[in-house]
Enzyme design. Structure first.
Site, PDB file in Angstrom:
ATOM      1  N   LYS A   1       0.758  -1.224  -0.192  1.00  0.00           N
ATOM      2  CA  LYS A   1       0.035  -0.219   0.096  1.00  0.00           C
ATOM      3  C   LYS A   1       0.687   1.087   0.038  1.00  0.00           C
ATOM      4  O   LYS A   1       0.545   2.275  -0.716  1.00  0.00           O
ATOM      5  CB  LYS A   1      -0.839  -0.136   1.349  1.00  0.00           C
ATOM      6  CG  LYS A   1      -1.906   0.792   1.510  1.00  0.00           C
ATOM      7  CD  LYS A   1      -3.025   0.365   2.227  1.00  0.00           C
ATOM      8  CE  LYS A   1      -2.768   0.436   3.848  1.00  0.00           C
ATOM      9  NZ  LYS A   1      -3.074   2.035   4.334  1.00  0.00           N
TER      10      LYS A   1
ATOM     11  N   ARG B   1       2.446   5.964  -3.509  1.00  0.00           N
ATOM     12  CA  ARG B   1       3.644   6.820  -4.180  1.00  0.00           C
ATOM     13  C   ARG B   1       3.896   6.535  -5.393  1.00  0.00           C
ATOM     14  O   ARG B   1       4.115   7.717  -6.079  1.00  0.00           O
ATOM     15  CB  ARG B   1       4.988   6.523  -3.260  1.00  0.00           C
ATOM     16  CG  ARG B   1       4.941   7.093  -1.754  1.00  0.00           C
ATOM     17  CD  ARG B   1       5.986   6.468  -0.945  1.00  0.00           C
ATOM     18  NE  ARG B   1       6.046   6.734   0.356  1.00  0.00           N
ATOM     19  CZ  ARG B   1       5.446   6.687   1.476  1.00  0.00           C
ATOM     20  NH1 ARG B   1       4.237   5.897   0.997  1.00  0.00           N
ATOM     21  NH2 ARG B   1       5.483   7.215   2.520  1.00  0.00           N
TER      22      ARG B   1
ATOM     23  N   ASP C   1       3.126  -0.334  12.006  1.00  0.00           N
ATOM     24  CA  ASP C   1       1.942  -0.862  11.645  1.00  0.00           C
ATOM     25  C   ASP C   1       1.823  -2.418  12.280  1.00  0.00           C
ATOM     26  O   ASP C   1       0.529  -2.682  12.091  1.00  0.00           O
ATOM     27  CB  ASP C   1       1.577  -0.778  10.036  1.00  0.00           C
ATOM     28  CG  ASP C   1       1.486   0.470   9.429  1.00  0.00           C
ATOM     29  OD1 ASP C   1       1.116   1.423  10.180  1.00  0.00           O
ATOM     30  OD2 ASP C   1       2.156   0.589   8.349  1.00  0.00           O
TER      31      ASP C   1
ATOM     32  N   ARG D   1      -4.620   3.024  18.632  1.00  0.00           N
ATOM     33  CA  ARG D   1      -4.533   1.727  18.738  1.00  0.00           C
ATOM     34  C   ARG D   1      -3.932   1.114  20.005  1.00  0.00           C
ATOM     35  O   ARG D   1      -4.105   0.096  20.550  1.00  0.00           O
ATOM     36  CB  ARG D   1      -3.422   1.380  17.625  1.00  0.00           C
ATOM     37  CG  ARG D   1      -4.083   1.393  16.264  1.00  0.00           C
ATOM     38  CD  ARG D   1      -3.185   0.822  15.236  1.00  0.00           C
ATOM     39  NE  ARG D   1      -3.759   0.857  13.711  1.00  0.00           N
ATOM     40  CZ  ARG D   1      -3.203   1.104  12.634  1.00  0.00           C
ATOM     41  NH1 ARG D   1      -1.979   1.093  12.654  1.00  0.00           N
ATOM     42  NH2 ARG D   1      -4.120   0.948  11.361  1.00  0.00           N
TER      43      ARG D   1
HETATM   44  C1  S3P Z   1       2.888   4.935   6.093  1.00  0.00           C
HETATM   45  C2  S3P Z   1       3.636   5.458   7.031  1.00  0.00           C
HETATM   46  C3  S3P Z   1       3.092   5.036   8.609  1.00  0.00           C
HETATM   47  C4  S3P Z   1       2.484   4.081   8.630  1.00  0.00           C
HETATM   48  C5  S3P Z   1       1.159   4.199   7.595  1.00  0.00           C
HETATM   49  C6  S3P Z   1       1.748   4.256   6.196  1.00  0.00           C
HETATM   50  C7  S3P Z   1       3.340   5.470   4.598  1.00  0.00           C
HETATM   51  O1  S3P Z   1       2.756   6.153   8.715  1.00  0.00           O
HETATM   52  O2  S3P Z   1       1.962   3.909   9.978  1.00  0.00           O
HETATM   53  O3  S3P Z   1       0.441   3.088   7.902  1.00  0.00           O
HETATM   54  O4  S3P Z   1       3.039   5.011   3.824  1.00  0.00           O
HETATM   55  O5  S3P Z   1       4.007   6.374   4.651  1.00  0.00           O
HETATM   56  P1  S3P Z   1       3.663   7.449   9.715  1.00  0.00           P
HETATM   57  O6  S3P Z   1       4.655   7.882   8.602  1.00  0.00           O
HETATM   58  O7  S3P Z   1       2.872   8.632   9.920  1.00  0.00           O
HETATM   59  O8  S3P Z   1       4.352   7.097  10.730  1.00  0.00           O
END
Ligand code: S3P
Length: 453
Positions: free
Chosen positions: A23, A28, A337, A368
């Site tokens: 994901k 990106r 995560d 969480r």
């Molecule tokens: C993600 C970064 C994380 C993660 C999120 C996805 C990303 O968040 O918890 O599920 O795709 O950059 P943070 O960058 O806020 O820690």
């Protein structure tokens, strides 16, 4: 509509599973393809709602997006025509649903243009902190407003005429880093983001693939500085690897369920996503790597050109006797995560585990920390929160009790609860199961194959 899912207890799992495309990489790849000149191709996007929000958003901003479902697979291939000639102001408010990654990365993209972009989301997303992106984008020259002066969505962004900045985000966040680097593509001068702990590097890797002027320098102690120069991106072909955060559910299921062996195929191997495997290894997990190299080795990268990627990595997870562990705050970004799932594993281990520095978990898709405490209580494990730490007394291999758990509109809580249910005597009913559609609509189908239900 609220949907319930019953994870039956006493499961024995066997077989191979291929988690959906990653994901984080997918969001990106879609955004960069829309900024790049010409036609880019992105293979293997996951079919969850979150990445769908980003696809819809870039289409509203003018990118020409055409997707096809890969035959027999639950993934999408996209052809995206982007660049200066097609992008324009969105004709309406952009709805990001439950997806924090969409909102934060799109904020960075929007800041590069002189248009008015309005970003909103569902009730959960409208409570999540946005000042962490609003403030650096303002320092670069964008106007960012919103509820609570840009603290929470909806956000209203009018960008353009940006200047490069040197940012040191207060919270380690790949989303914040990604937003700043995206804005930096359209700022005068260089933009840098320094991190004391390096967060997932997908933006850096994909920017390089699109020919951006990006350079990264490692800092002593595990951090890095990423520097981007303004410039036009070229089109690229991206193949999205499997999502390690989704694969983690099957790894944990293989470890916790009796007489089980699960092989997880094709997940991303980069070190900043493999923290959960390092934690599990020191808890005594029986893990093997079919390609002979532990995930998280130096080789790990986000993406490859669409062909010639070589052998696919696979992780084999077998029923294990687990022992408690301590997690230091600097380990958290590498498994941010996976914490709900690691908490479930710790609840089955022998001894008392302490995970430290989990404050960020309070501002994810749900609180969480509170959700984990509730889940572990239903499982019959003892868990409590001390400040930002989580302390878990494990059941030393004794199967969990069963019961009912509310997912709190949070996909990762829903799936962690389901995995715990498989290793329980009575099974677990998860209410709010519909949240799983944000990231892994095929989860129940994959489980049915592994459990032979
Ligand atoms: C993600 C970064 C994380 C993660 C999120 C996805 C990303 O968040 O918890 O599920 O795709 O950059 P943070 O960058 O806020 O820690």
């Amino acid at each position: 509509m609220t949907v319930s899912f019953v994870a039956r207890g006493g499961a024995r799992l066997a077989g191979r599973v291929r988690p959906p495309g990653d994901k984080s990489i997918a969001h990106r790849a879609v955004i960069l393809a829309s900024l790049a000149e010409g036609i880019s191709r992105v293979e293997g996007l996951p079919d969850g709602e979150d990445v769908g929000r980003t696809l819809d958003a870039v289409a509203m901003l003018g990118a020409q997006v055409s997707t096809t479902r890969t035959s027999g697979e639950r993934s999408l291939d996209a052809v995206i025509t982007g660049g200066g000639g097609v992008l324009h102001e969105a004709g309406d408010v952009i709805y990001c649903g439950n997806s924090g990654t969409s909102m934060r990365l799109l904020s960075g993209m929007a800041a590069g243009f002189p248009w008015c972009t309005v970003l909103t989301g569902d009730q959960s997303l409208r409570e999540r902190p946005m000042r962490r992106v609003a403030e650096p984008l303002r320092r670069m020259g964008a106007c960012v407003d919103g509820r609570d002066h840009g603290g929470v969505p909806p956000l209203v962004i009018r960008g353009g005429d940006l200047v490069g900045v040197d940012e040191v985000p207060a919270v380690p966040s790949a989303q914040v880093k990604g937003a700043i680097l995206l804005a930096g593509l359209r700022a005068s001068g260089t933009t840098s983001v320094s991190e004391a702990v390096t967060t997932r590097r997908h933006m850096e890797e994909l920017l390089e693939l699109h020919g951006a002027g990006i350079a990264c320098e490692a800092l002593p102690g595990g951090g890095q500085v990423a520097r981007v120069s303004p410039g036009v991106l070229g089109a690229a072909e991206v193949s999205v690897p499997g999502d390690p955060s989704q694969g983690a559910f099957w790894v944990a299921a293989g470890l916790l369920c009796r007489e089980s062996s699960v092989t997880i195929v094709g997940t991303y191997q980069g070190r900043e996503r493999a923290g959960y495997l390092r934690v599990l290894a020191r808890m005594g997990a029986r893990l093997e790597y079919e390609d002979g190299e532990p995930a998280g080795g130096a080789r790990g990268r986000s993406v490859g050109a669409s062909s010639g990627q070589g052998a696919e990595p696979a992780i084999v997870a077998r029923t294990s006797r687990l022992v408690a562990t301590e997690m230091a705050p600097r380990e958290v970004p590498d498994c941010i995560d996976e914490i709900p799932l690691l908490a479930v594993v710790a609840a089955m281990a022998e001894g008392i585990s302490r995970f430290s520095g989990l404050g960020e978990l309070r501002v994810k898709e749900s609180d969480r920390l509170a959700a984990i405490e509730d889940l572990l209580t239903v499982l019959g494990a003892s868990a409590h929160v001390e400040g930002d730490d989580l302390v878990i007394a494990g059941r030393a291999g004794e199967p969990f009790e069963g019961g009912a758990v509310d997912a709190r509109h949070d996909h990762r809580i829903a799936m962690a609860a389901a995995i715990a249910g498989l290793a329980s005597t009575e099974g677990i009913t998860v209410t709010g199961w519909e949240s799983v559609a944000t990231s892994y609509p095929g989860f129940a189908d994959d489980l049915a194959v592994l459990a032979r239900w």
